[in-house]
Design a protein around this motif. Sequence first.
Motif, mmCIF file in Angstrom:
data_model
loop_
_atom_site.group_PDB
_atom_site.id
_atom_site.type_symbol
_atom_site.label_atom_id
_atom_site.label_comp_id
_atom_site.label_asym_id
_atom_site.label_seq_id
_atom_site.Cartn_x
_atom_site.Cartn_y
_atom_site.Cartn_z
ATOM 1 N N ALA A 1 11.339 -7.402 5.767
ATOM 2 C CA ALA A 1 12.016 -8.585 6.316
ATOM 3 C C ALA A 1 13.522 -8.381 6.417
ATOM 4 N N ASP A 2 14.149 -7.803 5.372
ATOM 5 C CA ASP A 2 15.599 -7.567 5.438
ATOM 6 C C ASP A 2 15.947 -6.093 5.606
ATOM 7 N N GLU A 3 14.912 -5.261 5.828
ATOM 8 C CA GLU A 3 15.101 -3.838 6.104
ATOM 9 C C GLU A 3 15.942 -3.155 5.020
ATOM 10 N N MET A 4 15.571 -3.425 3.771
ATOM 11 C CA MET A 4 16.295 -2.869 2.634
ATOM 12 C C MET A 4 15.352 -2.071 1.734
ATOM 13 N N PRO A 5 15.814 -0.908 1.244
ATOM 14 C CA PRO A 5 15.049 -0.205 0.205
ATOM 15 C C PRO A 5 15.280 -0.863 -1.150
ATOM 16 N N TYR A 6 14.292 -0.767 -2.019
ATOM 17 C CA TYR A 6 14.359 -1.328 -3.362
ATOM 18 C C TYR A 6 14.053 -0.243 -4.383
ATOM 19 N N ILE A 7 14.672 -0.373 -5.545
ATOM 20 C CA ILE A 7 14.327 0.460 -6.695
ATOM 21 C C ILE A 7 13.284 -0.298 -7.520
ATOM 22 N N LEU A 8 12.138 0.333 -7.758
ATOM 23 C CA LEU A 8 11.071 -0.265 -8.566
ATOM 24 C C LEU A 8 11.045 0.457 -9.909
ATOM 25 N N LEU A 9 11.212 -0.294 -10.984
ATOM 26 C CA LEU A 9 11.307 0.286 -12.321
ATOM 27 C C LEU A 9 10.178 -0.240 -13.195
ATOM 28 N N SER A 10 9.419 0.681 -13.781
ATOM 29 C CA SER A 10 8.367 0.319 -14.730
ATOM 30 C C SER A 10 8.630 1.064 -16.033
ATOM 31 N N TYR A 11 8.685 0.314 -17.135
ATOM 32 C CA TYR A 11 8.953 0.923 -18.439
ATOM 33 C C TYR A 11 7.656 1.102 -19.211
ATOM 34 N N GLY A 12 7.676 2.053 -20.145
ATOM 35 C CA GLY A 12 6.484 2.397 -20.897
ATOM 36 C C GLY A 12 5.896 1.246 -21.682
ATOM 37 N N ASN A 13 6.716 0.245 -21.992
ATOM 38 C CA ASN A 13 6.210 -0.905 -22.755
ATOM 39 C C ASN A 13 5.612 -1.980 -21.856
ATOM 40 N N GLY A 14 5.480 -1.701 -20.556
ATOM 41 C CA GLY A 14 4.840 -2.645 -19.646
ATOM 42 C C GLY A 14 5.781 -3.515 -18.845
ATOM 43 N N TYR A 15 7.097 -3.415 -19.082
ATOM 44 C CA TYR A 15 8.054 -4.254 -18.370
ATOM 45 C C TYR A 15 8.308 -3.686 -16.969
ATOM 46 N N SER B 1 23.739 -1.799 4.991
ATOM 47 C CA SER B 1 23.101 -0.966 5.998
ATOM 48 C C SER B 1 21.663 -1.425 6.188
ATOM 49 N N ALA B 2 21.231 -1.525 7.430
ATOM 50 C CA ALA B 2 19.840 -1.840 7.737
ATOM 51 C C ALA B 2 19.072 -0.535 7.872
ATOM 52 N N TYR B 3 17.937 -0.445 7.177
ATOM 53 C CA TYR B 3 17.103 0.752 7.222
ATOM 54 C C TYR B 3 15.862 0.414 8.047
ATOM 55 N N HIS B 4 16.007 0.475 9.365
ATOM 56 C CA HIS B 4 14.914 0.077 10.275
ATOM 57 C C HIS B 4 13.813 1.135 10.244
ATOM 58 N N GLU B 5 12.591 0.650 9.950
ATOM 59 C CA GLU B 5 11.406 1.520 9.893
ATOM 60 C C GLU B 5 11.625 2.696 8.926
ATOM 61 N N LEU B 6 12.020 2.353 7.713
ATOM 62 C CA LEU B 6 12.314 3.366 6.699
ATOM 63 C C LEU B 6 11.071 4.161 6.310
ATOM 64 N N LYS B 7 11.258 5.472 6.220
ATOM 65 C CA LYS B 7 10.251 6.375 5.669
ATOM 66 C C LYS B 7 10.906 7.131 4.506
ATOM 67 N N VAL B 8 10.129 7.380 3.450
ATOM 68 C CA VAL B 8 10.658 8.039 2.257
ATOM 69 C C VAL B 8 9.796 9.244 1.918
ATOM 70 N N GLU B 9 10.433 10.364 1.701
ATOM 71 C CA GLU B 9 9.736 11.575 1.264
ATOM 72 C C GLU B 9 10.393 12.086 -0.012
ATOM 73 N N ARG B 10 9.557 12.339 -1.025
ATOM 74 C CA ARG B 10 10.073 12.823 -2.296
ATOM 75 C C ARG B 10 10.331 14.327 -2.219
ATOM 76 N N ILE B 11 11.497 14.743 -2.717
ATOM 77 C CA ILE B 11 11.839 16.159 -2.800
ATOM 78 C C ILE B 11 11.407 16.654 -4.183
ATOM 79 N N PRO B 12 10.637 17.735 -4.272
ATOM 80 C CA PRO B 12 10.133 18.200 -5.580
ATOM 81 C C PRO B 12 11.272 18.405 -6.585
ATOM 82 N N LEU B 13 11.087 17.835 -7.763
ATOM 83 C CA LEU B 13 12.078 17.963 -8.835
ATOM 84 C C LEU B 13 11.371 17.785 -10.168
#
Length: 439
Positions: free
Chosen positions: A224-238, A255-267
């Motif tokens: 809806a707002d064309e924004m990436p989000y950071i999703l954080l999950s902690y080991g205690n369930g939070y 910045s608007a990220y229209h039709e964002l695609k994400v690829e993870r770089i091996p690390l």
Amino acid sequence: MKGEVALKKQLIPVALSCLLLASCSQTKTDVIKLDYIDAHWRVSAYSADNHIILEEAHETLSACTGPLTTDLSGDLTVLDTVVAGRTPISMSVNDNAYKRVTYVKGDQFYAVCQDSISERLRAEVIPSFPDYVDTENGIRIECLPSVRPGDEFAKESLRNEENLKDNGNEVTPFFDSLIQFSPAFHGEIEIRVAGRAMLFPLLAFEPAMVGLGQTDVAIGYNEADEMPYILLSYGNGYFTMIPLEISPEIDESKSAYHELKVERIPLEGELVPGTRYPVYEFTYDKNGAPVMDIVTIEFNQNELVSENTPETDQASQVNPWLNLDEEPNIYLHKEPFDGVAVQEYPFILNAAGIKMDDLVQAIDAAKPSKRSGNEGEYRWLTLIDGLKGQEFKVTYKQRSKKMDVFLTDKLTDETYKLTSEGAETFLSYFPELKSDVDK
């Protein structure tokens, strides 16, 4: 005989002179003797298995006030954390405070401290742990964090996460973007998009937070707002999520990220401090043209405060609103402060003005007295300066248009009388009392 009498007459003024010199050289009595007041604090010890309420605060509050160390050697195991908290005495003044002490076992025994005066961590070597610290159990912690790809269990947990909405809009995870971080002793991980830093650190590590366990990080997308989000999950369930916003002083427009695609770089592996690691490729459309941004992470190892750290560098630069008032707070109140109930006017009077120097000097210039006055409506005076304080019982004696003010230290039971000028200064800071005198 006459010679003896003459000698005595000569010695009398010499002796008097010596007495006067001795009395003049006596050290002035310090009226203000700030210390930690147990009754003002609520203290709890936390471990993996229990939660203990402690009756005394002094041991916790005095931790890390001796010689400091910046070298915690050996394999480090985090034991219990103790938190002392002080609620405000008055609603109108910022004197709430906390101190957190985490006990760590390495080649020696360590106390690691953080408080509301300075959020920078301090550490000291201690001879032994307090009795209430569980030394049999603890959590091993590394100095540096490690990163690896997210496992199937983390992906499944993210698929089942129910809190993936922001302002009513769905945030869709990129499941293959999942990476997992092990905790580190002390430091922050910064994330950058095309070299531009996010507003806040991606992750912050402290020894007291080791119980949160590993952290799973993924990228989500709010279409809806064309924004990436950071999703954080902690080991205690939070679980939490935040928009990946760039620092405004670098980029004032979102910045608007229209039709964002994400690829993870091996690390995978341990993160070396000060090294930027590519972790994602962001591909999106901008003004009709394809754009690719490299997303990097960097671990910065925070330094412990040392004996040589300048005071200006010891205060927190991250959350300055948590710091206490620089000036001491001084209250006149009807009932003692019990560390729980916040008192309000007219049951408590806050010393008027911004600067407390004159009032502090008036109190400290008071003279020892064997007498006291009569109880008034406001029977208690409390000074708060940082984590310390002092309490006096206040009595008064009316003399024509003047008032004598007596202060009795609650701890030592010693009584002092303010000078005439000191009493006037005292009344000027508490005009409600002065108006009663002038009637």
